[in-house]
Design an enzyme around this catalytic site. Structure first.
Site, PDB file in Angstrom:
ATOM      1  N   ARG A   1       1.799  41.828  11.172  1.00  0.00           N
ATOM      2  CA  ARG A   1       0.805  40.985  11.872  1.00  0.00           C
ATOM      3  C   ARG A   1       0.288  41.667  13.134  1.00  0.00           C
ATOM      4  O   ARG A   1      -0.890  41.600  13.448  1.00  0.00           O
ATOM      5  CB  ARG A   1       1.439  39.655  12.293  1.00  0.00           C
ATOM      6  CG  ARG A   1       1.771  38.730  11.178  1.00  0.00           C
ATOM      7  CD  ARG A   1       2.453  37.489  11.750  1.00  0.00           C
ATOM      8  NE  ARG A   1       1.483  36.654  12.408  1.00  0.00           N
ATOM      9  CZ  ARG A   1       0.928  35.569  11.871  1.00  0.00           C
ATOM     10  NH1 ARG A   1       1.288  35.186  10.664  1.00  0.00           N
ATOM     11  NH2 ARG A   1       0.053  34.865  12.525  1.00  0.00           N
TER      12      ARG A   1
ATOM     13  N   TYR B   1       8.827  42.008   1.102  1.00  0.00           N
ATOM     14  CA  TYR B   1       7.812  43.032   0.836  1.00  0.00           C
ATOM     15  C   TYR B   1       7.781  44.036   1.972  1.00  0.00           C
ATOM     16  O   TYR B   1       8.320  43.794   3.047  1.00  0.00           O
ATOM     17  CB  TYR B   1       6.439  42.421   0.553  1.00  0.00           C
ATOM     18  CG  TYR B   1       5.834  41.523   1.617  1.00  0.00           C
ATOM     19  CD1 TYR B   1       5.155  42.050   2.706  1.00  0.00           C
ATOM     20  CD2 TYR B   1       5.916  40.135   1.510  1.00  0.00           C
ATOM     21  CE1 TYR B   1       4.564  41.224   3.655  1.00  0.00           C
ATOM     22  CE2 TYR B   1       5.332  39.298   2.462  1.00  0.00           C
ATOM     23  CZ  TYR B   1       4.661  39.850   3.528  1.00  0.00           C
ATOM     24  OH  TYR B   1       4.084  39.035   4.472  1.00  0.00           O
TER      25      TYR B   1
ATOM     26  N   ASP C   1      -6.223  27.698  11.775  1.00  0.00           N
ATOM     27  CA  ASP C   1      -5.189  26.649  11.785  1.00  0.00           C
ATOM     28  C   ASP C   1      -5.637  25.408  12.547  1.00  0.00           C
ATOM     29  O   ASP C   1      -5.151  24.309  12.272  1.00  0.00           O
ATOM     30  CB  ASP C   1      -3.900  27.187  12.431  1.00  0.00           C
ATOM     31  CG  ASP C   1      -3.051  27.994  11.455  1.00  0.00           C
ATOM     32  OD1 ASP C   1      -3.497  28.211  10.312  1.00  0.00           O
ATOM     33  OD2 ASP C   1      -1.938  28.407  11.839  1.00  0.00           O
TER      34      ASP C   1
HETATM   35  P1  FAD Z   1      -3.253  31.420  15.796  1.00  0.00           P
HETATM   36  O1  FAD Z   1      -2.800  32.696  15.184  1.00  0.00           O
HETATM   37  O2  FAD Z   1      -2.220  30.394  16.090  1.00  0.00           O
HETATM   38  O3  FAD Z   1      -4.036  31.804  17.140  1.00  0.00           O
HETATM   39  C1  FAD Z   1      -4.391  30.826  18.091  1.00  0.00           C
HETATM   40  C2  FAD Z   1      -4.595  31.512  19.438  1.00  0.00           C
HETATM   41  O4  FAD Z   1      -5.118  30.552  20.352  1.00  0.00           O
HETATM   42  C3  FAD Z   1      -3.303  32.035  20.048  1.00  0.00           C
HETATM   43  O5  FAD Z   1      -3.503  33.332  20.545  1.00  0.00           O
HETATM   44  C4  FAD Z   1      -3.014  31.036  21.163  1.00  0.00           C
HETATM   45  O6  FAD Z   1      -2.302  31.601  22.257  1.00  0.00           O
HETATM   46  C5  FAD Z   1      -4.424  30.641  21.579  1.00  0.00           C
HETATM   47  N1  FAD Z   1      -4.496  29.320  22.214  1.00  0.00           N
HETATM   48  C6  FAD Z   1      -3.898  28.174  21.816  1.00  0.00           C
HETATM   49  N2  FAD Z   1      -4.223  27.154  22.613  1.00  0.00           N
HETATM   50  C7  FAD Z   1      -5.063  27.676  23.573  1.00  0.00           C
HETATM   51  C8  FAD Z   1      -5.730  27.118  24.679  1.00  0.00           C
HETATM   52  N3  FAD Z   1      -5.618  25.805  24.985  1.00  0.00           N
HETATM   53  N4  FAD Z   1      -6.530  27.913  25.449  1.00  0.00           N
HETATM   54  C9  FAD Z   1      -6.671  29.242  25.136  1.00  0.00           C
HETATM   55  N5  FAD Z   1      -6.019  29.826  24.089  1.00  0.00           N
HETATM   56  C10 FAD Z   1      -5.248  29.050  23.312  1.00  0.00           C
HETATM   57  N6  FAD Z   1      -1.423  33.568   6.418  1.00  0.00           N
HETATM   58  C11 FAD Z   1      -1.950  34.508   5.571  1.00  0.00           C
HETATM   59  O7  FAD Z   1      -3.189  34.596   5.419  1.00  0.00           O
HETATM   60  N7  FAD Z   1      -1.130  35.339   4.868  1.00  0.00           N
HETATM   61  C12 FAD Z   1       0.239  35.281   4.980  1.00  0.00           C
HETATM   62  O8  FAD Z   1       0.941  36.069   4.347  1.00  0.00           O
HETATM   63  C13 FAD Z   1       0.818  34.289   5.838  1.00  0.00           C
HETATM   64  N8  FAD Z   1       2.166  34.168   5.963  1.00  0.00           N
HETATM   65  C14 FAD Z   1       2.675  33.179   6.744  1.00  0.00           C
HETATM   66  C15 FAD Z   1       4.092  32.994   6.797  1.00  0.00           C
HETATM   67  C16 FAD Z   1       4.635  31.971   7.562  1.00  0.00           C
HETATM   68  C17 FAD Z   1       6.143  31.759   7.572  1.00  0.00           C
HETATM   69  C18 FAD Z   1       3.778  31.125   8.326  1.00  0.00           C
HETATM   70  C19 FAD Z   1       4.366  30.030   9.183  1.00  0.00           C
HETATM   71  C20 FAD Z   1       2.392  31.317   8.305  1.00  0.00           C
HETATM   72  C21 FAD Z   1       1.832  32.324   7.496  1.00  0.00           C
HETATM   73  N9  FAD Z   1       0.434  32.502   7.411  1.00  0.00           N
HETATM   74  C22 FAD Z   1      -0.083  33.449   6.569  1.00  0.00           C
HETATM   75  C23 FAD Z   1      -0.475  31.653   8.171  1.00  0.00           C
HETATM   76  C24 FAD Z   1      -1.050  32.362   9.390  1.00  0.00           C
HETATM   77  O9  FAD Z   1      -0.006  32.840  10.180  1.00  0.00           O
HETATM   78  C25 FAD Z   1      -1.930  31.411  10.216  1.00  0.00           C
HETATM   79  O10 FAD Z   1      -2.715  30.609   9.364  1.00  0.00           O
HETATM   80  C26 FAD Z   1      -2.862  32.209  11.153  1.00  0.00           C
HETATM   81  O11 FAD Z   1      -2.121  32.963  12.070  1.00  0.00           O
HETATM   82  C27 FAD Z   1      -3.837  31.261  11.887  1.00  0.00           C
HETATM   83  O12 FAD Z   1      -4.635  32.014  12.763  1.00  0.00           O
HETATM   84  P2  FAD Z   1      -5.438  31.292  13.925  1.00  0.00           P
HETATM   85  O13 FAD Z   1      -6.213  32.382  14.604  1.00  0.00           O
HETATM   86  O14 FAD Z   1      -6.172  30.120  13.386  1.00  0.00           O
HETATM   87  O15 FAD Z   1      -4.340  30.687  14.898  1.00  0.00           O
END
Ligand code: FAD
Length: 394
Positions: free
Chosen positions: A107, A216, A296
């Site tokens: 990641r 993996y 997310d």
């Molecule tokens: P996040 O990665 O959570 O990023 C959100 C960002 O916003 C963070 O940097 C945080 O600090 C910031 N933030 C939060 N609140 C605020 C605020 N109020 N002000 C400013 N900044 C803020 N997905 C895949 O596609 N393939 C996989 O193989 C996979 N494996 C996974 C395995 C596990 C066990 C889990 C739990 C999840 C897995 N996922 C996988 C899912 C994936 O990790 C998430 O869906 C993805 O990281 C979501 O990205 P995002 O950018 O939406 O959110």
């Protein structure tokens, strides 16, 4: 429509990919991240063809291939004997059927790559230490408010702020989270600590009663990623960074295949993390006239299809296209949402159903279930053949 100022909250995989798609489409973008430094946890992530189309569009495909591993096959095995219950080929087959590779990466490597590309596309794009608390919207623009009392003004706001999104809370309201009963262990092990030969460069899924384990390789095969999902009565924190005793992990996998024991024995004792998996129902109204959400924040999912980050990356590409297609921001956000809700809800629902598949009560049940399944690449064509850059937006 181009040239408007877009404020993005969150510099995770979703926020950064969206920023890059929007900059490429001609928008002025600013990203606000609450953390004092950029970083990602030590775990693997799988990128199937659907998000790989976007990474290719951003000029990052070659770098992703260099950093990752293309697994040769998907192999389902019994937890104790290791007997192979089902196997289908992945690397060449996936690329041939869906037009882009299937890659497994660290990641942090993917996140660094996106952050470097973002810095190159617009120096100073990412503002750290800025925790957003909410927004105010008028006909003329949108103001993002921060915990330190400061504000930022723009034309469009994107909440890419993850599971506990403040932007989603303001748009959608509180999204209830229910504990699934599963905890997800994660460890990584350098391959030099493992015997040779060890598990082949495939995605190995060991299935047992009350749990499964996915193994993996990452970093060109230098690191082995282990995700172990086990049923746990009590929820702990929903956090990537909560450590648990190694002894507890060892106990959870007692009696499992020798390869699993070898991996756990080779792990750093103080680097065992467990995340409590929660379900959130899909929501359908993501947008106001000037604000929307992605990743997310919009459609948190269980990891049983490995599509959470994939969906977040798709979102950014579709959103950039929708903004280019419409003269009014509200129409563009509506087009984006309309074209994303059904697909993302379907992925969330199937991920939830897949929990059952991985947690069948006995080996007889596993054999019976897998003998019925014609698993294989074509079965998931709707999922992997989706190209966010060319799918018609209606
Ligand atoms: P996040 O990665 O959570 O990023 C959100 C960002 O916003 C963070 O940097 C945080 O600090 C910031 N933030 C939060 N609140 C605020 C605020 N109020 N002000 C400013 N900044 C803020 N997905 C895949 O596609 N393939 C996989 O193989 C996979 N494996 C996974 C395995 C596990 C066990 C889990 C739990 C999840 C897995 N996922 C996988 C899912 C994936 O990790 C998430 O869906 C993805 O990281 C979501 O990205 P995002 O950018 O939406 O959110």
């Amino acid at each position: 429509m181009a040239g408007e100022k877009v404020l993005i909250v969150g510099a995770g995989l979703g926020g950064l990919a969206a920023a890059l798609c929007l900059i490429k489409a001609g928008y002025d973008v600013e990203v606000y991240e609450q953390a004092p430094a950029l970083g990602e946890v030590g775990a693997g992530i799988q990128m199937s063809a659907n998000p790989m189309h976007v990474l290719r569009h951003l000029g990052l495909e070659e770098a992703v291939l260099k950093l990752g591993v293309q697994p040769g096959a998907y192999v389902f095995r019994l937890h104790d004997t290791g007997e192979v219950i089902q196997e289908f080929s992945l690397a060449e087959e996936h690329r041939r059927q869906h037009g882009a590779p299937y890659v497994q990466l660290h990641r942090a490597d993917l996140h660094n790559l996106l952050a470097e590309a973002a810095a190159a596309a617009k120096p100073g794009l990412i503002r750290l230490n800025r925790r957003a608390t909410g927004f105010t919207e008028t006909d003329d623009g949108i103001t993002l408010h921060f915990a330190d009392g400061t504000n930022a003004k723009g034309d469009i706001l994107i909440g890419a702020d993850g599971l506990k999104s403040v932007i989603a809370r303001q748009i959608v309201g509180e999204i209830p989270a229910t504990y699934t009963g599963d905890g997800a262990w994660r460890i990584t092990v350098p391959v030099e600590r493992l015997p040779k030969p060890f598990l082949p460069q495939v995605m190995s899924v060991f299935m047992g009663p009350g749990g499964h384990a996915v193994c993996y390789y990452l970093r060109g095969g230098a690191l082995l990623n282990f995700v172990g999902i086990v049923e746990k009565e009590l929820a702990s924190e929903e956090s990537w960074t909560q450590k648990f005793p190694w002894e507890m992990l060892k106990q959870d996998y007692e009696g499992w295949h020798p390869a699993i024991q070898t991996i756990i024995d080779a792990a750093d004792r103080d680097q065992c993390y467990r995340w409590s998996l929660h379900n959130r129902p899909p929501v359908r109204n993501w947008s106001t006239k000037r604000a929307t959400i992605l990743g997310d924040a919009a459609h948190a999912t269980l990891p049983y299809l490995a599509q959470g980050a994939a969906m977040a990356i798709e979102d950014g590409a579709v959103l950039a296209r929708a903004l280019q297609m419409k003269d009014h921001i509200a129409d563009a956000l509506d087009l984006y949402q309309r074209n994303r809700v059904d697909r993302t809800a379907r992925i969330v629902e199937i991920s939830t159903q897949n929990r059952r598949l991985f947690h069948l009560p006995s080996q007889d049940a596993i054999r019976a279930e897998f003998s019925k399944r014609n698993e294989g690449e074509s079965r998931n064509s709707w999922l992997y053949s989706y190209n966010p850059l060319t799918v018609p937006l209606t």
